[in-house]
Design an enzyme around this catalytic site. Structure first.
Site, PDB file in Angstrom:
ATOM      1  N   ARG A 168       8.173  -5.174  18.554  1.00 59.14           N
ATOM      2  CA  ARG A 168       8.992  -3.827  18.373  1.00 59.14           C
ATOM      3  C   ARG A 168       9.185  -3.393  19.960  1.00 59.14           C
ATOM      4  O   ARG A 168      10.235  -2.732  20.105  1.00 59.14           O
ATOM      5  CB  ARG A 168       8.410  -2.678  17.403  1.00 59.14           C
ATOM      6  CG  ARG A 168       8.439  -3.196  16.020  1.00 59.14           C
ATOM      7  CD  ARG A 168       7.971  -2.169  15.211  1.00 59.14           C
ATOM      8  NE  ARG A 168       8.240  -2.127  13.609  1.00 59.14           N
ATOM      9  CZ  ARG A 168       7.728  -1.732  12.847  1.00 59.14           C
ATOM     10  NH1 ARG A 168       6.729  -1.061  12.828  1.00 59.14           N
ATOM     11  NH2 ARG A 168       7.901  -2.009  11.571  1.00 59.14           N
ATOM     12  N   LYS A 225       4.914  -7.005  -7.720  1.00 53.81           N
ATOM     13  CA  LYS A 225       5.150  -6.317  -8.858  1.00 53.81           C
ATOM     14  C   LYS A 225       6.844  -6.232  -9.132  1.00 53.81           C
ATOM     15  O   LYS A 225       7.473  -5.878  -8.192  1.00 53.81           O
ATOM     16  CB  LYS A 225       4.766  -4.912  -8.682  1.00 53.81           C
ATOM     17  CG  LYS A 225       3.295  -4.850  -8.919  1.00 53.81           C
ATOM     18  CD  LYS A 225       2.739  -3.340  -8.835  1.00 53.81           C
ATOM     19  CE  LYS A 225       1.253  -3.131  -9.104  1.00 53.81           C
ATOM     20  NZ  LYS A 225       0.810  -1.862  -8.822  1.00 53.81           N
ATOM     21  N   GLY A 262       7.552  -7.546   5.678  1.00 54.80           N
ATOM     22  CA  GLY A 262       6.322  -7.926   6.154  1.00 54.80           C
ATOM     23  C   GLY A 262       5.822  -9.457   5.888  1.00 54.80           C
ATOM     24  O   GLY A 262       5.488 -10.275   7.042  1.00 54.80           O
ATOM     25  N   GLY A 285      10.903  -0.955   4.584  1.00 58.29           N
ATOM     26  CA  GLY A 285      11.379   0.028   3.672  1.00 58.29           C
ATOM     27  C   GLY A 285      13.057   0.040   3.767  1.00 58.29           C
ATOM     28  O   GLY A 285      13.836   0.098   2.807  1.00 58.29           O
TER      29      GLY A 285
END
Length: 397
Positions: A41, A198, A351, A374
């Site tokens: 980053r 999930k 990730g 996100g």
């Protein structure tokens, strides 16, 4: 998407002598001693900063780091290690300024780093007074932190409302362009891979994609829930039986459009979840009650790989098996190499996905690797990110 691009302002000579405030994403991992363990980053943020300096601006850059408590700065919250690493990359000393909200002295050609912005009271709730103070520090606000684009905070949204000019930095602009190419104007067939433990965490993504993609590949625990929905046994594999109706609805939505959710025909199982567990490849119809499904089988993997190689656009979020364990990595490895070999435009994010890309050394064969976890997921859900909304609105004023 119509936004002002910082690169255009620089090319037009509108940056020289101006105070430029860059919101970067410098939230890097550190060890217990505070040393940066992975600097991607930081490296990714340098081009925007150098662009501003080359254009003759007085440059301020800030970021969040970790999860500090607002109004209670602690040494471990400091951006000093980031400034040192960035200084090494840029060949210059970068001073770090604390308590900067009420004023910063910076001259053209100078670069300063403003201490962790999430320490400021009101940052996360986008306090208007704080946002206006930040905006008063600059002539041009540059949002270059896609990883925070889904959050409406003072240093990402509020400042963009009140700064004289608000624009997208090169990293954010590249994300916008890749997302537009992959989702808004894709070359067909459009194939999406959505995997993870999930269904519940990615249900809205699956529903949104089911209305648009030509093929929806599911993997990991999500695939187990879809196997259940297709009437298959999954043993003691991770799944969410209470979401069978939702999984079935996704399958039906795809079928109604003449599209498909491929259900694995073979799987790799084990009796326990461990790196040294004995891997057994079997038909999906032969899963036993004490089996754990930890990967798709080689026949399924090859079938999916062949389909990926003929895709026009590929969106990839999540490995299809427990690729961290050598015995259960074949599915993810096969799919990763198929994406790399495909002529399709590919965009990947998340990730675990980035870890798989790094493991198989295909970074340079992916069309675009998203830097935001996100934010990337919210884009896949069909949401308009706050950063995109405010920058688009400011461009139209």
């Amino acid at each position: 998407m119509n936004v002002i691009r910082f690169s255009d302002l620089c090319a037009q000579g509108k940056v020289a002598g101006k105070r430029v405030f860059i919101r970067a994403d410098l939230n890097v991992p550190q060890d217990d001693a505070g040393n940066i363990t992975e600097d991607t980053r930081v490296r990714a943020s340098v081009p925007c900063i150098e662009m501003a300096l080359k254009a003759g601006a007085a440059v301020m850059v800030t970021s969040h780091l970790g999860r500090p408590t607002e109004g209670a700065f602690k040494p471990e919250d400091s951006l000093s290690p980031v400034a040192r690493r960035m200084g090494e990359l840029m060949g210059r000393e970068i001073p770090v300024l604390a308590d900067w909200v009420d004023g910063v002295t910076v001259v053209p050609g100078q670069l300063v780093m403003l201490e962790n912005c999430r320490v400021n009271k009101g940052e996360k709730k986008n306090n208007e007074e704080l946002a206006k103070k930040m905006a008063a520090l600059c002539d041009i606000f540059v949002h270059d932190a896609f990883g925070t684009a889904h959050r409406a905070e003072a240093s990402t949204y509020g400042i963009a409302e009140f700064a004289p000019i608000a624009c997208a930095g090169p990293l954010l602009a590249a994300e916008m362009d890749a997302i537009t190419k992959a989702l808004l104007a894709p070359k067909r067939p459009l194939v999406a891979i959505v995997a993870g433990s999930k269904v519940s965490t990615k249900l809205t993504i699956l529903k949104a994609l089911a209305a648009n993609v030509d093929q929806l590949i599911v993997g990991g625990g999500i695939a187990n829930t879809f196997l259940l929905a297709a009437g298959m046994k999954i043993g003691k594999s991770l799944a969410e039986p209470d979401l069978l109706a939702e999984a079935t609805a996704v399958i039906e939505a795809m079928r109604a459009r003449g599209a498909a959710v491929p259900i694995p025909t073979d799987v790799v199982t084990a009796k326990s979840f461990s790196a040294d567990a004995v891997a057994t490849t079997k038909l999906a119809t032969e899963v036993e009650d004490d089996d754990l499904i930890l990967d798709i089988g080689p026949v399924t993997a090859q079938l999916l790989a062949d389909q990926l190689k003929s895709a026009g656009t590929i969106v990839w979020n999540g490995p299809v098996g427990v690729f961290e364990f050598a015995a259960f990595e074949n599915g993810t490895k096969t799919i990763a190499h198929a994406i790399a070999e495909s002529s399709a435009f590919s965009i990947a994010g998340g990730g675990d996905t980035l870890a798989a890309i790094a493991k198989y050394g295909i970074e340079h064969k992916i069309g675009y690797i998203s830097t935001g976890g996100g934010a990337f997921l919210e884009v896949l859900e069909g949401k308009t990110l706050p950063a995109f909304e405010i920058l688009s609105r400011r461009a139209a004023q």
